[in-house]
Design an enzyme around this catalytic site. Sequence first.
Site, PDB file in Angstrom:
ATOM      1  N   GLY A   1     -22.035   5.707   5.159  1.00 27.35           N
ATOM      2  CA  GLY A   1     -21.151   6.234   4.284  1.00 27.35           C
ATOM      3  C   GLY A   1     -21.722   5.984   2.790  1.00 27.35           C
ATOM      4  O   GLY A   1     -21.668   4.620   2.431  1.00 27.35           O
ATOM      5  N   VAL A   2     -22.404   6.663   2.079  1.00 31.47           N
ATOM      6  CA  VAL A   2     -22.795   6.576   0.775  1.00 31.47           C
ATOM      7  C   VAL A   2     -21.634   7.132  -0.434  1.00 31.47           C
ATOM      8  O   VAL A   2     -22.272   7.842  -1.203  1.00 31.47           O
ATOM      9  CB  VAL A   2     -24.155   6.819   0.622  1.00 31.47           C
ATOM     10  CG1 VAL A   2     -25.141   5.973   1.499  1.00 31.47           C
ATOM     11  CG2 VAL A   2     -24.600   8.180   0.975  1.00 31.47           C
ATOM     12  N   GLY A   3     -20.448   6.768  -0.254  1.00 32.52           N
ATOM     13  CA  GLY A   3     -19.368   7.154  -1.223  1.00 32.52           C
ATOM     14  C   GLY A   3     -19.515   6.161  -2.336  1.00 32.52           C
ATOM     15  O   GLY A   3     -20.429   5.659  -2.741  1.00 32.52           O
ATOM     16  N   HIS A   4     -18.356   5.938  -2.891  1.00 32.42           N
ATOM     17  CA  HIS A   4     -18.174   5.110  -3.983  1.00 32.42           C
ATOM     18  C   HIS A   4     -18.496   3.744  -3.789  1.00 32.42           C
ATOM     19  O   HIS A   4     -19.524   3.206  -4.732  1.00 32.42           O
ATOM     20  CB  HIS A   4     -16.758   4.960  -4.268  1.00 32.42           C
ATOM     21  CG  HIS A   4     -15.930   6.215  -4.901  1.00 32.42           C
ATOM     22  ND1 HIS A   4     -15.469   7.196  -4.222  1.00 32.42           N
ATOM     23  CD2 HIS A   4     -15.964   6.548  -6.355  1.00 32.42           C
ATOM     24  CE1 HIS A   4     -15.163   7.950  -5.042  1.00 32.42           C
ATOM     25  NE2 HIS A   4     -15.367   7.815  -6.309  1.00 32.42           N
ATOM     26  N   VAL A   5     -18.461   3.075  -2.622  1.00 36.99           N
ATOM     27  CA  VAL A   5     -18.861   1.714  -2.442  1.00 36.99           C
ATOM     28  C   VAL A   5     -20.264   1.827  -1.919  1.00 36.99           C
ATOM     29  O   VAL A   5     -21.178   1.130  -2.484  1.00 36.99           O
ATOM     30  CB  VAL A   5     -18.044   0.867  -1.553  1.00 36.99           C
ATOM     31  CG1 VAL A   5     -18.498  -0.447  -1.131  1.00 36.99           C
ATOM     32  CG2 VAL A   5     -16.522   1.156  -2.008  1.00 36.99           C
TER      33      VAL A   5
ATOM     34  N   LYS B   1       1.036  -1.015  -0.081  1.00 36.45           N
ATOM     35  CA  LYS B   1       0.063  -0.150   0.069  1.00 36.45           C
ATOM     36  C   LYS B   1       0.711   1.325  -0.018  1.00 36.45           C
ATOM     37  O   LYS B   1       1.941   1.139   0.511  1.00 36.45           O
ATOM     38  CB  LYS B   1      -0.811  -0.073   1.274  1.00 36.45           C
ATOM     39  CG  LYS B   1      -2.249   1.013   1.076  1.00 36.45           C
ATOM     40  CD  LYS B   1      -3.257   0.277   0.730  1.00 36.45           C
ATOM     41  CE  LYS B   1      -4.490   0.937   0.612  1.00 36.45           C
ATOM     42  NZ  LYS B   1      -5.900   0.164   0.174  1.00 36.45           N
TER      43      LYS B   1
HETATM   44  P1  NAD Z   1     -15.654   7.234  -0.295  1.00 35.39           P
HETATM   45  O1  NAD Z   1     -14.582   8.225  -0.007  1.00 35.39           O
HETATM   46  O2  NAD Z   1     -15.800   7.476  -1.869  1.00 35.39           O
HETATM   47  O3  NAD Z   1     -16.810   7.293   0.512  1.00 35.39           O
HETATM   48  C1  NAD Z   1     -16.914   7.481   1.939  1.00 35.39           C
HETATM   49  C2  NAD Z   1     -18.154   8.140   2.401  1.00 35.39           C
HETATM   50  O4  NAD Z   1     -18.276   8.369   4.111  1.00 35.39           O
HETATM   51  C3  NAD Z   1     -18.320   9.550   1.856  1.00 35.39           C
HETATM   52  O5  NAD Z   1     -19.473   9.665   1.350  1.00 35.39           O
HETATM   53  C4  NAD Z   1     -17.981  10.497   3.293  1.00 35.39           C
HETATM   54  O6  NAD Z   1     -18.773  11.500   3.224  1.00 35.39           O
HETATM   55  C5  NAD Z   1     -18.408   9.439   4.248  1.00 35.39           C
HETATM   56  N1  NAD Z   1     -18.333   9.805   5.510  1.00 35.39           N
HETATM   57  C6  NAD Z   1     -17.209  10.376   5.949  1.00 35.39           C
HETATM   58  N2  NAD Z   1     -16.912  10.596   7.371  1.00 35.39           N
HETATM   59  C7  NAD Z   1     -18.358  10.121   7.773  1.00 35.39           C
HETATM   60  C8  NAD Z   1     -19.011   9.948   9.068  1.00 35.39           C
HETATM   61  N3  NAD Z   1     -18.348  10.502  10.375  1.00 35.39           N
HETATM   62  N4  NAD Z   1     -20.198   9.667   9.079  1.00 35.39           N
HETATM   63  C9  NAD Z   1     -20.885   9.321   8.008  1.00 35.39           C
HETATM   64  N5  NAD Z   1     -20.307   9.278   6.833  1.00 35.39           N
HETATM   65  C10 NAD Z   1     -19.112   9.631   6.893  1.00 35.39           C
HETATM   66  O7  NAD Z   1     -14.892   5.891   0.051  1.00 35.39           O
HETATM   67  P2  NAD Z   1     -15.189   4.491  -0.622  1.00 35.39           P
HETATM   68  O8  NAD Z   1     -14.504   4.158  -1.842  1.00 35.39           O
HETATM   69  O9  NAD Z   1     -16.561   4.331  -0.697  1.00 35.39           O
HETATM   70  O10 NAD Z   1     -14.810   3.461   0.477  1.00 35.39           O
HETATM   71  C11 NAD Z   1     -15.503   3.434   1.698  1.00 35.39           C
HETATM   72  C12 NAD Z   1     -14.557   2.492   2.797  1.00 35.39           C
HETATM   73  O11 NAD Z   1     -14.511   1.332   2.166  1.00 35.39           O
HETATM   74  C13 NAD Z   1     -13.339   3.309   3.020  1.00 35.39           C
HETATM   75  O12 NAD Z   1     -13.166   3.003   4.118  1.00 35.39           O
HETATM   76  C14 NAD Z   1     -12.460   2.401   2.120  1.00 35.39           C
HETATM   77  O13 NAD Z   1     -11.197   2.273   2.786  1.00 35.39           O
HETATM   78  C15 NAD Z   1     -12.988   1.013   2.302  1.00 35.39           C
HETATM   79  N6  NAD Z   1     -12.639   0.184   0.934  1.00 35.39           N
HETATM   80  C16 NAD Z   1     -12.929   0.814  -0.359  1.00 35.39           C
HETATM   81  C17 NAD Z   1     -12.743   0.130  -1.537  1.00 35.39           C
HETATM   82  C18 NAD Z   1     -13.250   0.586  -2.703  1.00 35.39           C
HETATM   83  O14 NAD Z   1     -13.255  -0.217  -3.829  1.00 35.39           O
HETATM   84  N7  NAD Z   1     -13.732   1.886  -3.027  1.00 35.39           N
HETATM   85  C19 NAD Z   1     -12.079  -1.443  -1.383  1.00 35.39           C
HETATM   86  C20 NAD Z   1     -12.024  -1.798   0.075  1.00 35.39           C
HETATM   87  C21 NAD Z   1     -12.256  -1.061   1.030  1.00 35.39           C
END
Ligand code: NAD
Length: 356
Positions: A181-185, A82
């Site tokens: 958390g409704v981001g990418h995943v 990483k």
């Molecule tokens: P992202 O940054 O796109 O989404 C995260 C979301 O969480 C955002 O919408 C953000 O506003 C929200 N957030 C932040 N702080 C918060 C809080 N205190 N309360 C509620 N919501 C909050 O990230 P992602 O890519 O969706 O990944 C989410 C998690 O999954 C991360 O921990 C990441 O390390 C893990 N992950 C992601 C992937 C991937 O393919 N993207 C793969 C493995 C693990």
Amino acid sequence: MSNTIFQLMSELKHEQVVVCNDPHSNLKAIIAIHDTTLGPALGGTRMWNYKSDDDAMIDALRLSRGMTYKAAISGLNLGGGKAVIIGDPSLKSEALWRRYGRFVNSLNGKYITAEDVNTSARDMEFIHLETKHVTGIPEYMGGSGDPSPFTAYGVFVGIKASAFKQWGNDNLSGKKVLVQGVGHVGQYLVGHLVEVGAKVYITDINETRIKETTEKYKVEYVSPEKMYDMDIDIYAPCALGAVINNDSIPKLKCAVIAGAANNQLEIEETHGRELIKRGIIYAPDFLINAGGLINVAAEAGGAYNREKVTNDVEKIYNRLLEVFKVSEKDNIITQEAAMRIAQKRIDDIAVVKSRM
Ligand code: NAD
């Protein structure tokens, strides 16, 4: 840092750490290679405004170790690595990514990078100009694009397996699920859950994402402060790590915890045990969030096939049931059970490779 870097590397069993510095492009990066027994170390590059260099180093070491176990338990022939870039993500530039790409290239394929927090397929495109050891590049460049839909699908599959363990069937229709958390995943996960008739609640702190998700999927928003008042069946942490801690555990009203966030248990053994005491099923994060890694691993291996990747991601279901079995049989927390299974594969392959 009270421990020296070599002490930390020895404790966590790291092979190599590369520190990269380029004042011209403002690049300060740490590439941590944990274990390459199974193959080259694959893991994303995170960009974060760390409070200190020590924080960045610890994050890189911890996250790269997690990647070793994630790849091993997922049956991939990859090691764990990483990278972190220290700095404000709003200041990233072409020069920074290309300089970073040259550092990645200097490792000759021992480390393969991909997207992570605050890095995008566009950034990978710049890296790709300087090295072929990068995955998650855009589809128009022959890559597989954003891995998040596969991560979300794996989490969905993991939620179903956890439901099966807890309730004897994996029908999620009518189950109350909170996605934090409704981001990418998280957004894709909400889509899968709504599709099978789950009653989905979301929480986030980003107004745009809340609006997008509630409008698109007609789900209910709960503020982060109110989320613990909710009586739910399934809690899916998809935002931050360490959300299962001394503060949150007594307030949790759920029967399953299964989400994408890395390192959800603040103190693995202590908090994993607390969940067992409360009858809460915990799906180890590095196992159920491996869908994205499974996808980029297929891209790195060439001959990418989306259908095959989907089938491979679905194997998370049976892997998780196996983890639950080992956890019960050996009276260990599920996180530990998953790590033992992963470590056994690494040890077995190390022996295989040491012989003719
Ligand atoms: P992202 O940054 O796109 O989404 C995260 C979301 O969480 C955002 O919408 C953000 O506003 C929200 N957030 C932040 N702080 C918060 C809080 N205190 N309360 C509620 N919501 C909050 O990230 P992602 O890519 O969706 O990944 C989410 C998690 O999954 C991360 O921990 C990441 O390390 C893990 N992950 C992601 C992937 C991937 O393919 N993207 C793969 C493995 C693990």
